[in-house]
Design a protein around this motif. Structure first.
Motif, short mmCIF file in Angstrom:
data_model
loop_
_atom_site.label_atom_id
_atom_site.label_comp_id
_atom_site.label_asym_id
_atom_site.label_seq_id
_atom_site.Cartn_x
_atom_site.Cartn_y
_atom_site.Cartn_z
N UNK A 132 17.42 -4.04 -1.18
CA UNK A 132 18.84 -4.39 -1.04
C UNK A 132 19.08 -5.02 0.33
N UNK A 133 20.07 -5.90 0.43
CA UNK A 133 20.34 -6.56 1.72
C UNK A 133 20.76 -5.60 2.83
N UNK A 135 19.74 -2.38 3.27
CA UNK A 135 18.81 -1.32 3.63
C UNK A 135 18.30 -1.54 5.05
N UNK A 136 18.05 -0.45 5.78
CA UNK A 136 17.55 -0.56 7.14
C UNK A 136 16.05 -0.31 7.23
N UNK A 137 15.44 0.10 6.13
CA UNK A 137 14.02 0.43 6.09
C UNK A 137 13.17 -0.80 5.82
N UNK A 138 12.10 -0.97 6.59
CA UNK A 138 11.14 -2.03 6.34
C UNK A 138 10.05 -1.50 5.41
N UNK A 139 9.82 -2.18 4.30
CA UNK A 139 8.82 -1.77 3.31
C UNK A 139 7.50 -2.47 3.60
N UNK A 140 6.44 -1.69 3.72
CA UNK A 140 5.14 -2.23 4.10
C UNK A 140 4.15 -2.20 2.93
N UNK A 141 3.49 -3.32 2.71
CA UNK A 141 2.34 -3.39 1.82
C UNK A 141 1.11 -2.98 2.61
N UNK A 142 0.30 -2.10 2.07
CA UNK A 142 -0.89 -1.66 2.79
C UNK A 142 -2.11 -2.49 2.38
N UNK A 143 -2.92 -2.88 3.36
CA UNK A 143 -4.19 -3.54 3.06
C UNK A 143 -5.10 -2.54 2.38
N UNK A 144 -5.78 -2.97 1.32
CA UNK A 144 -6.59 -2.06 0.52
C UNK A 144 -8.08 -2.40 0.63
N UNK A 145 -8.92 -1.50 0.12
CA UNK A 145 -10.36 -1.68 0.20
C UNK A 145 -10.92 -2.55 -0.92
N UNK A 146 -10.11 -2.81 -1.94
CA UNK A 146 -10.56 -3.63 -3.05
C UNK A 146 -11.43 -2.89 -4.05
N UNK A 147 -11.28 -1.58 -4.12
CA UNK A 147 -12.10 -0.84 -5.10
C UNK A 147 -11.48 -0.95 -6.49
N UNK A 148 -12.34 -1.03 -7.47
CA UNK A 148 -11.86 -1.13 -8.85
C UNK A 148 -10.95 -2.32 -9.04
N UNK A 168 12.26 -10.91 1.46
CA UNK A 168 11.02 -10.58 2.15
C UNK A 168 11.19 -10.35 3.64
N UNK A 169 12.42 -10.56 4.16
CA UNK A 169 12.69 -10.16 5.54
C UNK A 169 12.72 -8.64 5.67
N UNK A 170 12.79 -7.95 4.54
CA UNK A 170 12.74 -6.49 4.53
C UNK A 170 11.30 -5.98 4.39
N UNK A 171 10.32 -6.87 4.39
CA UNK A 171 8.93 -6.53 4.10
C UNK A 171 8.03 -6.73 5.32
#
Length: 277
Positions: A132-133, A135-148, A168-171
């Motif tokens: 939502x526009x 929200x004050x929280x930044x949502x983070x995508x985590x880098x993964x190991x690529x298993x499975x 995506x300014x919230x990301x």
């Protein structure tokens, strides 16, 4: 100043986490929003949050990083599991507004033989439905190991998700040192090159946090087994170079090493002693 902490138990509430952080001389920390292997979340006590906020301000404990449960899979082949992920993250982001201005990290998920493209589409779709526009929280995508069938083992996959998120300014992105090493990025011998690739692909401005972990696996193993900072396949001096790197030194660091509080305290002290002010 090195901003470093570890993963703390949230079972006793926010104030207890602040006290644990103070015990181990951490000035930030990570916690699970709810049962990491389930879906239940403890009710938030506003008075507990208020006490935490007062302590965090006085002790300069910031920013805190919430971690989504491992059961959250936004790109599952099962619609019910995708719906659970959406409902859980929606609730988590609402709960995060009790402690505004912090970060929420999640594993992108596993596409379960549907293909990376389908997985990316589902993840971006979920984020577009819940961000939502205001929200004050930044949502983070985590880098993964690529298993499975994990999504996020390559920087390009994270960039593709970010490109499809309308707000995506919230990301942002959380880089996990164990995961990127297991994913084939040689942060021990070619740190500058890895960061250059990250910058070209995603942009270093998107990098908001680092999970500082060693790994039980050799480079490119595509597994995910964390080790303490002084054990594992990533040389300690390589981890010290990371915390002192000009592009990374101002970021918050979160230990997810297999430790108790005393072990975390020792690792935090080790990194502080190795940090060049």
């Amino acid at each position: 100043m090195l901003r470093i902490g570890c993963h703390l138990s949230s079972s006793k509430g926010y104030e207890a986490m602040a006290k644990d952080a103070m015990k181990i001389k951490a000035n930030t920390f990570q916690f699970f929003t709810r049962n990491p292997r389930g879906g239940n979340a403890k009710a938030i006590d506003p008075q507990d949050v208020a006490r935490f906020q007062a302590t965090a301000t006085t002790q300069d404990i910031t920013p805190i990083l919430a971690h989504a449960p491992y059961t959250l899979n936004a790109c599952s082949a099962d619609e019910n599991i995708r719906d659970f992920a959406k409902r859980t993250m929606t609730d988590d982001l609402a709960r995060m507004e009790y402690t505004p201005g912090n970060m929420y990290n999640f594993h992108p998920g596993s596409h379960v033989k549907q293909g990376v493209e389908v997985g990316i589409t589902y993840i971006a779709q979920m984020l577009n439905e819940i961000l939502t526009p205001d929200q004050t929280t930044t949502v983070l995508l985590e880098t993964m190991a690529g298993k499975g069938s994990e999504v996020g083992g390559r920087f390009e996959e994270l960039r593709e998700i970010l490109d499809r998120v309308e707000l995506n300014q919230k990301m942002g992105v959380c880089l996990d040192t164990c995961h990127v090493w297991d994913g084939g990025y040689d942060i021990a011998n070619h740190l500058d090159e890895v960061l250059d690739e990250f910058d070209r692909t995603i942009g270093l401005s998107r990098l908001k946090a680092i999970h500082l972990n060693n790994t039980q696996n050799p480079l490119g193993a595509h597994k995910d087994r964390h080790a303490t900072l002084t054990t594992g396949h990533i040389p300690l001096e390589a981890l010290i170079r990371i915390i002192n790197h000009p592009a990374l030194r101002k970021l918050p660091y979160y230990l997810e090493t297999p430790n108790d509080l005393d072990g975390y305290a020792a690792e935090i002290a080790l990194m502080r002693d190795s940090y060049i002010e």
